[in-house]
Design an enzyme around this catalytic site. Sequence first.
Site, PDB file in Angstrom:
ATOM      1  N   SER A   1       0.868  -1.166  -0.126  1.00  0.00           N
ATOM      2  CA  SER A   1       0.111  -0.118   0.053  1.00  0.00           C
ATOM      3  C   SER A   1       0.796   1.252   0.093  1.00  0.00           C
ATOM      4  O   SER A   1       1.965   1.323   0.521  1.00  0.00           O
ATOM      5  CB  SER A   1      -0.787  -0.087   1.232  1.00  0.00           C
ATOM      6  OG  SER A   1      -2.018   1.134   1.290  1.00  0.00           O
ATOM      7  N   ASP A   2       0.234   2.031  -0.488  1.00  0.00           N
ATOM      8  CA  ASP A   2       1.109   3.760  -0.641  1.00  0.00           C
ATOM      9  C   ASP A   2       0.010   4.713  -0.624  1.00  0.00           C
ATOM     10  O   ASP A   2      -0.941   4.582  -1.493  1.00  0.00           O
ATOM     11  CB  ASP A   2       1.941   3.615  -1.833  1.00  0.00           C
ATOM     12  CG  ASP A   2       3.207   4.893  -1.539  1.00  0.00           C
ATOM     13  OD1 ASP A   2       4.110   4.624  -0.721  1.00  0.00           O
ATOM     14  OD2 ASP A   2       2.930   5.738  -2.339  1.00  0.00           O
ATOM     15  N   GLN A   3       0.208   6.146  -0.283  1.00  0.00           N
ATOM     16  CA  GLN A   3      -0.628   6.641  -0.301  1.00  0.00           C
ATOM     17  C   GLN A   3      -0.006   8.093  -0.635  1.00  0.00           C
ATOM     18  O   GLN A   3       1.331   8.409   0.049  1.00  0.00           O
ATOM     19  CB  GLN A   3      -1.431   7.013   1.162  1.00  0.00           C
ATOM     20  CG  GLN A   3      -2.190   8.041   1.206  1.00  0.00           C
ATOM     21  CD  GLN A   3      -3.102   8.161   2.684  1.00  0.00           C
ATOM     22  OE1 GLN A   3      -2.291   8.605   3.460  1.00  0.00           O
ATOM     23  NE2 GLN A   3      -3.916   7.739   2.702  1.00  0.00           N
TER      24      GLN A   3
END
Length: 193
Positions: free
Chosen positions: A69-71
């Site tokens: 996951s990355d944001q």
Amino acid sequence: MPQNLTLASTSRYRKALLEKLGLPFDCAAPDVDERPLAEESAQALVARLARAKAEAIADGRDHGLIIGSDQVCVCDGRILGKPGTIDNAVAQLMAAQGRSVTFYTGLCVLDAATGQAHQLVEPFTVHFRTLDESAIRRYVEAELPLDCAGSFKCEGMGIVLFKGLEGRDPNALIGLPLIGLIELLDRHGIALP
């Protein structure tokens, strides 16, 4: 259920969210260069990094599902990073006053045995109230959201900064969109509940 489920992150926020699903998992730190590529959109960046994080952990493993996951936070077309300091957090929040800021969270679930990956990018928009600098500074000094993209913690006092939220999963703001994750796990044969 897979033998191993691994969260490719050391984020305490993502870990706490994944624990809500009641699945056993471990965490591992991916070694990934998170710098954006030239001309890369926010959506393309988070999709690429979510997959890269999952692949970094899957490398050398012969089984298990890896969650990457990355944001990023985007305000007026500009990607905002984690502030790191109180002054940077105040500046980010001052720039967001009276505006809408969109968070894009990339999510990837990768099967280490087959290399099959399912991905999505989850948008979530925050509409900010207009506050003066002293109110913003009081918030930042009270909550110290220095390791949070956008300089706030929506699960805490950060809610005082908002006039509205828009999106299908507020967990996306914290860094792990659980509704989307449940969909991706289902594609890998893990049905919840």
